[in-house]
Scaffold this active site. Structure first.
Site, PDB file in Angstrom:
ATOM      1  N   HIS A 179     118.223  26.515 -48.490  1.00  0.00           N
ATOM      2  CA  HIS A 179     116.765  26.528 -48.382  1.00  0.00           C
ATOM      3  C   HIS A 179     116.381  25.242 -47.659  1.00  0.00           C
ATOM      4  O   HIS A 179     116.580  24.145 -48.193  1.00  0.00           O
ATOM      5  CB  HIS A 179     116.108  26.568 -49.757  1.00  0.00           C
ATOM      6  CG  HIS A 179     116.141  27.926 -50.398  1.00  0.00           C
ATOM      7  ND1 HIS A 179     115.795  28.123 -51.723  1.00  0.00           N
ATOM      8  CD2 HIS A 179     116.452  29.134 -49.896  1.00  0.00           C
ATOM      9  CE1 HIS A 179     115.911  29.414 -52.007  1.00  0.00           C
ATOM     10  NE2 HIS A 179     116.310  30.040 -50.913  1.00  0.00           N
ATOM     11  N   ASP A 232     109.637  18.349 -56.991  1.00  0.00           N
ATOM     12  CA  ASP A 232     109.699  19.640 -56.297  1.00  0.00           C
ATOM     13  C   ASP A 232     108.374  20.039 -55.652  1.00  0.00           C
ATOM     14  O   ASP A 232     107.694  20.953 -56.111  1.00  0.00           O
ATOM     15  CB  ASP A 232     110.176  20.734 -57.267  1.00  0.00           C
ATOM     16  CG  ASP A 232     110.299  22.101 -56.585  1.00  0.00           C
ATOM     17  OD1 ASP A 232     110.269  22.170 -55.337  1.00  0.00           O
ATOM     18  OD2 ASP A 232     110.405  23.109 -57.304  1.00  0.00           O
ATOM     19  N   TYR A 257     110.057  33.745 -60.239  1.00  0.00           N
ATOM     20  CA  TYR A 257     110.095  32.435 -60.882  1.00  0.00           C
ATOM     21  C   TYR A 257     110.057  32.528 -62.405  1.00  0.00           C
ATOM     22  O   TYR A 257     110.513  31.623 -63.111  1.00  0.00           O
ATOM     23  CB  TYR A 257     108.911  31.579 -60.414  1.00  0.00           C
ATOM     24  CG  TYR A 257     108.932  31.225 -58.950  1.00  0.00           C
ATOM     25  CD1 TYR A 257     110.075  30.711 -58.341  1.00  0.00           C
ATOM     26  CD2 TYR A 257     107.792  31.394 -58.163  1.00  0.00           C
ATOM     27  CE1 TYR A 257     110.084  30.379 -56.996  1.00  0.00           C
ATOM     28  CE2 TYR A 257     107.793  31.063 -56.814  1.00  0.00           C
ATOM     29  CZ  TYR A 257     108.945  30.556 -56.233  1.00  0.00           C
ATOM     30  OH  TYR A 257     108.949  30.228 -54.899  1.00  0.00           O
ATOM     31  N   HIS A 306     116.663  30.713 -59.718  1.00  0.00           N
ATOM     32  CA  HIS A 306     116.610  29.411 -60.366  1.00  0.00           C
ATOM     33  C   HIS A 306     117.334  29.537 -61.701  1.00  0.00           C
ATOM     34  O   HIS A 306     117.001  30.425 -62.500  1.00  0.00           O
ATOM     35  CB  HIS A 306     115.166  28.986 -60.608  1.00  0.00           C
ATOM     36  CG  HIS A 306     114.391  28.729 -59.351  1.00  0.00           C
ATOM     37  ND1 HIS A 306     113.078  28.291 -59.371  1.00  0.00           N
ATOM     38  CD2 HIS A 306     114.731  28.828 -58.046  1.00  0.00           C
ATOM     39  CE1 HIS A 306     112.650  28.142 -58.128  1.00  0.00           C
ATOM     40  NE2 HIS A 306     113.644  28.464 -57.303  1.00  0.00           N
ATOM     41  N   HIS A 341     115.217  36.819 -53.524  1.00  0.00           N
ATOM     42  CA  HIS A 341     114.884  35.752 -54.480  1.00  0.00           C
ATOM     43  C   HIS A 341     114.319  36.396 -55.742  1.00  0.00           C
ATOM     44  O   HIS A 341     113.388  37.199 -55.688  1.00  0.00           O
ATOM     45  CB  HIS A 341     113.856  34.800 -53.872  1.00  0.00           C
ATOM     46  CG  HIS A 341     113.802  33.454 -54.536  1.00  0.00           C
ATOM     47  ND1 HIS A 341     113.585  33.286 -55.883  1.00  0.00           N
ATOM     48  CD2 HIS A 341     113.935  32.189 -54.034  1.00  0.00           C
ATOM     49  CE1 HIS A 341     113.577  32.001 -56.178  1.00  0.00           C
ATOM     50  NE2 HIS A 341     113.798  31.307 -55.065  1.00  0.00           N
ATOM     51  N   GLU A 346     111.190  27.557 -46.802  1.00  0.00           N
ATOM     52  CA  GLU A 346     110.223  27.801 -47.883  1.00  0.00           C
ATOM     53  C   GLU A 346     109.098  26.769 -47.782  1.00  0.00           C
ATOM     54  O   GLU A 346     108.592  26.280 -48.780  1.00  0.00           O
ATOM     55  CB  GLU A 346     110.900  27.684 -49.243  1.00  0.00           C
ATOM     56  CG  GLU A 346     111.945  28.741 -49.525  1.00  0.00           C
ATOM     57  CD  GLU A 346     112.546  28.578 -50.905  1.00  0.00           C
ATOM     58  OE1 GLU A 346     112.648  29.583 -51.601  1.00  0.00           O
ATOM     59  OE2 GLU A 346     112.894  27.432 -51.267  1.00  0.00           O
ATOM     60  N   HIS A 362     107.405  21.036 -51.755  1.00  0.00           N
ATOM     61  CA  HIS A 362     107.928  21.243 -50.410  1.00  0.00           C
ATOM     62  C   HIS A 362     106.935  20.783 -49.351  1.00  0.00           C
ATOM     63  O   HIS A 362     105.716  20.840 -49.552  1.00  0.00           O
ATOM     64  CB  HIS A 362     108.241  22.721 -50.195  1.00  0.00           C
ATOM     65  CG  HIS A 362     109.299  23.260 -51.103  1.00  0.00           C
ATOM     66  ND1 HIS A 362     109.896  24.480 -50.904  1.00  0.00           N
ATOM     67  CD2 HIS A 362     109.892  22.747 -52.211  1.00  0.00           C
ATOM     68  CE1 HIS A 362     110.786  24.701 -51.855  1.00  0.00           C
ATOM     69  NE2 HIS A 362     110.789  23.656 -52.667  1.00  0.00           N
ATOM     70  N   ARG A 391     105.782  36.008 -59.698  1.00  0.00           N
ATOM     71  CA  ARG A 391     105.382  35.657 -61.058  1.00  0.00           C
ATOM     72  C   ARG A 391     105.796  36.722 -62.068  1.00  0.00           C
ATOM     73  O   ARG A 391     105.408  36.662 -63.233  1.00  0.00           O
ATOM     74  CB  ARG A 391     103.864  35.431 -61.126  1.00  0.00           C
ATOM     75  CG  ARG A 391     103.381  34.292 -60.237  1.00  0.00           C
ATOM     76  CD  ARG A 391     104.007  32.973 -60.634  1.00  0.00           C
ATOM     77  NE  ARG A 391     103.733  31.913 -59.670  1.00  0.00           N
ATOM     78  CZ  ARG A 391     104.310  30.728 -59.684  1.00  0.00           C
ATOM     79  NH1 ARG A 391     105.208  30.438 -60.600  1.00  0.00           N
ATOM     80  NH2 ARG A 391     104.025  29.825 -58.767  1.00  0.00           N
ATOM     81  N   HIS A 435     114.866  20.185 -53.114  1.00  0.00           N
ATOM     82  CA  HIS A 435     115.276  20.014 -54.512  1.00  0.00           C
ATOM     83  C   HIS A 435     116.340  18.934 -54.670  1.00  0.00           C
ATOM     84  O   HIS A 435     116.231  18.087 -55.574  1.00  0.00           O
ATOM     85  CB  HIS A 435     115.809  21.340 -55.069  1.00  0.00           C
ATOM     86  CG  HIS A 435     114.771  22.401 -55.201  1.00  0.00           C
ATOM     87  ND1 HIS A 435     115.059  23.688 -55.606  1.00  0.00           N
ATOM     88  CD2 HIS A 435     113.434  22.383 -54.971  1.00  0.00           C
ATOM     89  CE1 HIS A 435     113.961  24.408 -55.620  1.00  0.00           C
ATOM     90  NE2 HIS A 435     112.955  23.639 -55.238  1.00  0.00           N
ATOM     91  N   GLU A 460     120.639  28.292 -57.560  1.00  0.00           N
ATOM     92  CA  GLU A 460     119.942  27.355 -56.676  1.00  0.00           C
ATOM     93  C   GLU A 460     119.979  25.945 -57.237  1.00  0.00           C
ATOM     94  O   GLU A 460     119.811  25.740 -58.446  1.00  0.00           O
ATOM     95  CB  GLU A 460     118.489  27.804 -56.492  1.00  0.00           C
ATOM     96  CG  GLU A 460     117.714  26.958 -55.508  1.00  0.00           C
ATOM     97  CD  GLU A 460     116.351  27.546 -55.178  1.00  0.00           C
ATOM     98  OE1 GLU A 460     115.465  26.766 -54.770  1.00  0.00           O
ATOM     99  OE2 GLU A 460     116.169  28.772 -55.318  1.00  0.00           O
ATOM    100  N   ASP A 483     119.051  23.757 -51.906  1.00  0.00           N
ATOM    101  CA  ASP A 483     117.668  23.548 -51.473  1.00  0.00           C
ATOM    102  C   ASP A 483     117.500  22.073 -51.118  1.00  0.00           C
ATOM    103  O   ASP A 483     117.681  21.198 -51.971  1.00  0.00           O
ATOM    104  CB  ASP A 483     116.695  23.945 -52.591  1.00  0.00           C
ATOM    105  CG  ASP A 483     115.245  23.889 -52.158  1.00  0.00           C
ATOM    106  OD1 ASP A 483     114.783  22.798 -51.769  1.00  0.00           O
ATOM    107  OD2 ASP A 483     114.561  24.931 -52.208  1.00  0.00           O
TER     108      ASP A 483
END
Length: 279
Positions: free
Chosen positions: A211, A224, A70, A107, A67, A256, A226, A37, A179, A142, A176
């Site tokens: 992913h 989205d 976000y 992203h 990664h 993920e 998972h 975050r 995604h 991604e 992904d």
């Protein structure tokens, strides 16, 4: 050999991540460069990195996929948020040189009403400022689910970004599975056709990591969410086809899925049991 692993917490450093990978029987893994975050990254401990490299050699960890957080939005409408994203990316890429030759996944971002064209231009401008000829890290865009104003829900949007990048040799794509399914690509029923489209639009040489996630949603839902491997709408058969596909089988696969370490170990073992070694 199947290159597979999961996201691993980086809170205790690289050596701890390596030991976790050993427990999971992983030959690849991903980690967040800092709190997902946002926030300041921990200082690099060079001795910790050296201890990890020894574990990596013993375990044959073939790929590490960092990664970005976000909160990083390279195409935000506010200039201060774009500057924040650029500073994080530049710092992360410098830190990645302690683990040379790996991947940095992010992203692409959300254009928040500015439109795809403007979003694409802002992302490319950011990348052109931070990429260097000396870096050994490959930066991965991604594929996204296309929810809201996300950039990257269509292969064409990722191609538009790549077309504007000056150092294309430093770029790649992370596909992904959740995604692209949620974006509308039928990887369960028509995997060959999806890969043909990817090759036509982007080019398969850019595809550098996957992913591997099932989805809680129907194809084309643009949501989205998972799911554990084999427990979602994509299904186990499709996941097995993906890891064994001749165009994908040698790539690193990162789980993920909504799981804990025991669950990821079980998923890794399950997928290994279906992986067909080529002699």
């Amino acid at each position: 050999m199947l290159k597979i692993g999961s996201h691993i917490s980086s809170a205790k450093g690289f050596e701890a991540m390596g030991k976790t990978a050993v427990r999971l029987n992983a030959t690849a893994f991903a980690f967040f460069t800092r709190n997902p975050r946002g926030g300041k990254a921990k200082a690099i401990d060079e001795e910790d990195v050296k201890r990890f490299q020894k574990i990596r050699e013993q375990q044959r960890i073939e790929a590490v996929v960092a990664h970005a957080p976000y909160t990083m939005n390279a195409c935000a409408a506010r200039s201060d948020l774009r500057e924040f994203a650029e500073n994080i990316m530049r710092d992360d890429l410098q830190r990645m040189e302690y683990l040379p030759g790996n991947f940095y996944n992010f992203h692409p971002g959300s254009h928040v009403g500015q439109g795809i064209e403007e979003g694409v231009c802002l992302i490319a401008e950011c990348l052109n400022r931070v990429l260097t000829g000396e870096q050994s890290t490959t930066v991965l865009l991604e594929t996204m689910a296309g929810k809201g104003s996300e950039v990257g829900g269509r292969f064409e949007e990722l191609r538009m970004i790549l077309d504007r990048i000056e150092r294309k040799d430093k770029m790649g794509i992370c596909l992904d599975t959740c995604h692209v399914w949620d974006a509308g690509y039928d990887i369960a029923g028509h995997l060959d056709e999806v890969l043909e489209e990817f090759d036509r639009v982007i080019g398969l040489p850019f595809l550098r990591a996957v992913h591997l996630n099932d989805s809680m949603n129907p194809q084309g839902a643009h949501k989205d969410r998972h799911a554990v491997i084999g427990k979602g709408t994509i299904g186990l058969e499709a996941m097995v086809n993906i890891i064994n596909h001749p165009l994908l089988r040698d790539l690193p696969f990162i789980l993920e899925t909504p799981n804990d370490e025991d669950g990821w170990a079980a998923e890794i073992a399950l997928l290994r049991s279906y992986y067909r070694e080529v002699i």
